[in-house]
Write an enzyme that holds these catalytic residues in place. Structure first.
Site, PDB file in Angstrom:
ATOM      1  N   SER A 163      70.235  83.133 141.155  1.00 13.99           N
ATOM      2  CA  SER A 163      71.081  84.276 141.489  1.00 13.99           C
ATOM      3  C   SER A 163      71.999  84.024 142.686  1.00 13.99           C
ATOM      4  O   SER A 163      72.757  83.068 142.705  1.00 13.99           O
ATOM      5  CB  SER A 163      70.189  85.496 141.695  1.00 13.99           C
ATOM      6  N   HIS A 164      71.840  84.876 143.695  1.00 13.76           N
ATOM      7  CA  HIS A 164      72.725  84.837 144.863  1.00 13.76           C
ATOM      8  C   HIS A 164      72.270  83.805 145.890  1.00 13.76           C
ATOM      9  O   HIS A 164      72.912  83.637 146.922  1.00 13.76           O
ATOM     10  CB  HIS A 164      72.732  86.215 145.510  1.00 13.76           C
TER      11      HIS A 164
ATOM     12  N   ASP B 223      78.047  87.611 141.826  1.00 15.80           N
ATOM     13  CA  ASP B 223      77.149  86.639 142.469  1.00 15.80           C
ATOM     14  C   ASP B 223      76.974  85.367 141.642  1.00 15.80           C
ATOM     15  O   ASP B 223      77.676  85.155 140.651  1.00 15.80           O
ATOM     16  CB  ASP B 223      75.799  87.288 142.744  1.00 15.80           C
TER      17      ASP B 223
ATOM     18  N   ASP C 205      74.918  84.273 139.356  1.00 13.98           N
ATOM     19  CA  ASP C 205      74.731  84.334 137.903  1.00 13.98           C
ATOM     20  C   ASP C 205      75.442  85.526 137.262  1.00 13.98           C
ATOM     21  O   ASP C 205      75.218  85.822 136.084  1.00 13.98           O
ATOM     22  CB  ASP C 205      73.241  84.349 137.554  1.00 13.98           C
TER      23      ASP C 205
ATOM     24  N   ASP D 223      75.389  88.843 137.723  1.00 14.87           N
ATOM     25  CA  ASP D 223      74.836  90.166 137.427  1.00 14.87           C
ATOM     26  C   ASP D 223      75.021  91.169 138.558  1.00 14.87           C
ATOM     27  O   ASP D 223      74.828  92.359 138.361  1.00 14.87           O
ATOM     28  CB  ASP D 223      73.364  90.084 136.977  1.00 14.87           C
ATOM     29  N   ARG D 224      75.377  90.691 139.742  1.00 19.86           N
ATOM     30  CA  ARG D 224      75.606  91.627 140.848  1.00 19.86           C
ATOM     31  C   ARG D 224      77.094  91.909 141.014  1.00 19.86           C
ATOM     32  O   ARG D 224      77.925  91.119 140.562  1.00 19.86           O
ATOM     33  CB  ARG D 224      75.084  91.037 142.153  1.00 19.86           C
TER      34      ARG D 224
ATOM     35  N   LYS E  45      71.504  93.688 134.592  1.00 23.87           N
ATOM     36  CA  LYS E  45      72.616  94.250 135.351  1.00 23.87           C
ATOM     37  C   LYS E  45      73.822  93.356 135.118  1.00 23.87           C
ATOM     38  O   LYS E  45      73.681  92.202 134.739  1.00 23.87           O
ATOM     39  CB  LYS E  45      72.260  94.383 136.815  1.00 23.87           C
TER      40      LYS E  45
HETATM   41  C1  G16 Z   1      66.767  90.441 141.458  1.00 21.71           C
HETATM   42  C2  G16 Z   1      66.373  91.471 140.457  1.00 21.71           C
HETATM   43  C3  G16 Z   1      66.825  92.821 140.925  1.00 21.71           C
HETATM   44  C4  G16 Z   1      66.321  93.111 142.319  1.00 21.71           C
HETATM   45  C5  G16 Z   1      66.756  92.004 143.246  1.00 21.71           C
HETATM   46  C6  G16 Z   1      66.259  92.134 144.677  1.00 21.71           C
HETATM   47  O1  G16 Z   1      68.161  90.341 141.505  1.00 21.71           O
HETATM   48  O2  G16 Z   1      66.940  91.183 139.209  1.00 21.71           O
HETATM   49  O3  G16 Z   1      66.404  93.756 139.997  1.00 21.71           O
HETATM   50  O4  G16 Z   1      66.810  94.319 142.788  1.00 21.71           O
HETATM   51  O5  G16 Z   1      66.287  90.774 142.733  1.00 21.71           O
HETATM   52  O6  G16 Z   1      64.947  91.776 144.736  1.00 21.71           O
HETATM   53  P1  G16 Z   1      64.197  91.522 146.106  1.00 21.71           P
HETATM   54  O7  G16 Z   1      64.496  92.715 146.962  1.00 21.71           O
HETATM   55  O8  G16 Z   1      62.777  91.413 145.658  1.00 21.71           O
HETATM   56  O9  G16 Z   1      64.750  90.271 146.721  1.00 21.71           O
HETATM   57  P2  G16 Z   1      68.891  88.945 141.318  1.00 21.71           P
HETATM   58  O10 G16 Z   1      70.341  89.281 141.338  1.00 21.71           O
HETATM   59  O11 G16 Z   1      68.434  88.121 142.500  1.00 21.71           O
HETATM   60  O12 G16 Z   1      68.385  88.420 140.023  1.00 21.71           O
END
Ligand code: G16
Length: 544
Positions: free
Chosen positions: A114-115, A278, A280, A282-283, A377
């Site tokens: 992800s990010h 971000d 991947d 999704d954000r 998302k």
């Molecule tokens: C992932 C999940 C999200 C979640 C986020 C933050 O996002 O897909 O649903 O809100 O992590 O998680 P945490 O607060 O546990 O770090 P992503 O974009 O990283 O896949």
């Protein structure tokens, strides 16, 4: 049947999936058998029929191609009939969700952290998505984890790497592997959801934007849709080429890591809307000229105006948000007379609600917004819905925000992150909070008095499953609150997230500075949790 190679292995510690799959340093994933053990554990436990199709794609970060080639060989040995893989190994997370649904796959491997930053010394991740296109629910990730604890072999075939860059179909030990266009299916889907004509007209009449793809996966999608299909001029998409190390940056669309975009949007040369996505895809980050929109507000504003988008007209069934997300969306749900759901953090918790038709739009404070069009998302989706609304309403982001607050009041909101803190300190802080829960109600901290203090627990209204310990909530008299949670996506030490919220009604100050509006909650958070004492930090690393 292909000649199957059985490779002996043994369990490797640390393969418990977090909020969104298994995320570790690349160096950890490069250890012998690490990725293979996890992928084999997935294949050993997930549901699939004879002749099943598996989707594979990732955000293009360092190590993506290596793991994809291995996953293809392992899929062939594990009885899959077909693999669909994005060209170059690329599929944004929402695009992967769409491909799984569109082609009736039994599931997919989404390779992303992800990010989190990418590169040989940075992060990598593997997530499994189920047949509805969404992240595996806790029952499945739990079973995968259990399997990693007993695994003693993984299966492969003797086959060379395939050409991931050439669109077409090849056979790997008898299994069909189709390298598909990473963008086309997704772009076509977006065109069915939104009023592209209205957006095109607005662009022709002068609507301007900048989209920062942060050298991550969304670049090709944004170029095709924004510049190709909607007519924004070339150059609207910046940092549009996916790089294995994201150009050395964190592909995290927030005010810290997308600073340049933020500064542009606050300056005199700002376009009408600035957006980013971000690693991947999704954000999303939305900033109007001179106006940042928090992800929590974005969910509420999109829900309130979703009628502008053809595919959603007259069919908003309900709204869901994660617990730490502000209650702005709840006010919209109440006003519109639709259902409202509060889930734990993690998109996987929305899957059942979406499948059951209980909600149409969902969102999280962590910059995620999406709908029932896929089961992830979706960053670009959110940007397109914003564009659709602005085009149809003929107003600016700032005007829309002000009108929204004038109607619903404003939930001032911020998240303070303390990153890479010692696990022991983080655990002590959370344990201390849990131990104090019973004594907190009635206590005052500065101007605030605690009304309710609890550890959030969720019972899924569709399948009845219970998820406990999903964050500590301190609700104050008057409706403001502080939430404490440890992140489930970090790869080093612990990250403490402190979520702060203060609601001001329509007769209050709707245009104040967020920090000032949250000063009491910030002070109370420190007094209640002892953040400095437990973490050694006097200020958060990131405020979003
Ligand atoms: C992932 C999940 C999200 C979640 C986020 C933050 O996002 O897909 O649903 O809100 O992590 O998680 P945490 O607060 O546990 O770090 P992503 O974009 O990283 O896949």
């Amino acid at each position: 049947m292909p000649d199957i190679i059985t490779v002996a292995t043994q369990p490797i510690a640390g393969q418990k999936p977090g909020t969104s799959g298994l995320r570790k340093k690349v160096k950890v994933f490069q250890q012998p058998n690490f990725a293979e053990n996890f992928i084999q554990s997935v294949f050993d436990v997930v549901e699939r029929d004879e002749g099943a199709t598996l989707v594979i794609g990732g955000d293009g970060r360092f190590h993506n191609r290596t793991v994809i080639q291995q996953a293809i060989r392992m899929a062939a040995a594990n009885g899959y009939a077909r693999v669909l893989v994005g060209q170059g190994g690329i599929l944004s997370t929402p695009a992967a969700s769409n491909v799984i649904r569109k082609y009736g796959a039994s599931g997919g491997l989404v390779l992303s952290a992800s990010h989190n930053p990418g590169g040989p010394d940075e992060d990598f991740g593997i997530k499994y998505n189920i047949a509805n296109g969404g992240p595996a629910p806790e029952g499945v990730t739990g079973a995968i984890y259990e399997r990693t604890l007993t695994i003693d072999r993984w299966l492969s075939v003797d086959a060379p790497d395939i050409d991931l860059d050439a669109i077409g179909t090849v056979s790997v030990a008898g299994m069909s592997v189709e390298v598909i266009d990473s963008v086309a299916d997704y772009a076509d889907l977006m065109e069915t959801l939104f009023d592209f004509d209205a957006i095109r007209k607005a662009v022709a009449s002068g609507l301007t934007m900048r989209f920062d793809a942060m050298s991550a996966v969304t670049g090709p999608y944004a170029r095709e849709i924004l510049e190709g299909r909607l007519g924004f001029p070339a150059g609207t998409v910046v940092n549009g080429t996916p790089l294995e190390d994201f150009g050395g940056h964190h592909p995290d669309p927030n005010l810290i890591h997308a600073r340049e975009l933020y500064e542009l949007m606050m300056g005199s040369d700002a376009p009408d809307i600035g957006a980013a996505s971000d690693g991947d895809g999704d954000r999303n980050l939305i900033i109007g000229r001179g106006r940042f929109i928090t992800p929590s507000d974005s969910l509420a504003m999109l829900a309130a105006n979703i009628e502008c988008a053809p595919a959603y007209k007259g069919r908003l069934a309900g709204i869901a948000r994660s617990m730490p997300t502000s209650a702005a969306a709840d006010r919209v749900a109440e006003a519109l007379g639709v259902g409202c759901f509060e889930t734990p953090t993690g998109w996987k918790f929305f899957g059942n609600l979406l499948d059951a038709g209980k909600v149409t739009i969902c969102g999280e404070e962590s910059a995620g917004t999406g709908s029932d069009h896929v089961r992830e998302k979706d960053g670009l989706w959110a940007v397109l819905l914003w564009l659709n609304i602005l085009a149809v309403r003929g107003i600016s982001v700032d005007e829309l925000a002000r009108m929204h607050w004038a109607r619903f009041g404003r939930n001032y909101y911020a998240r303070h992150d303390y990153e890479g803190i010692e696990n022991a300190g983080a655990d002590a802080l959370m344990d201390g909070l849990k131990a104090a829960l019973a004594t907190l109600p009635g206590q005052s901290f500065g101007a605030l008095t605690v009304a309710v203090a609890d550890s959030f627990s969720y019972t899924d209204p569709v399948d009845g499953s219970v998820s406990e310990n999903q964050g500590i909530r301190i609700l104050f008299e008057g409706g403001s609150r502080v939430v404490f949670r440890l992140s489930g996506t970090g790869t080093q030490g612990a990250t403490l997230r402190v979520y702060l919220e203060n609601y001001v009604g329509t007769d209050g100050d709707l245009d104040a500075e967020t920090g000032a509006m949250l000063a009491d909650q910030i002070a109370a958070a420190e007094a209640i949790a002892g953040i400095t004492r437990n973490t050694g930090r006097t200020a958060p690393d990131v405020i979003t």
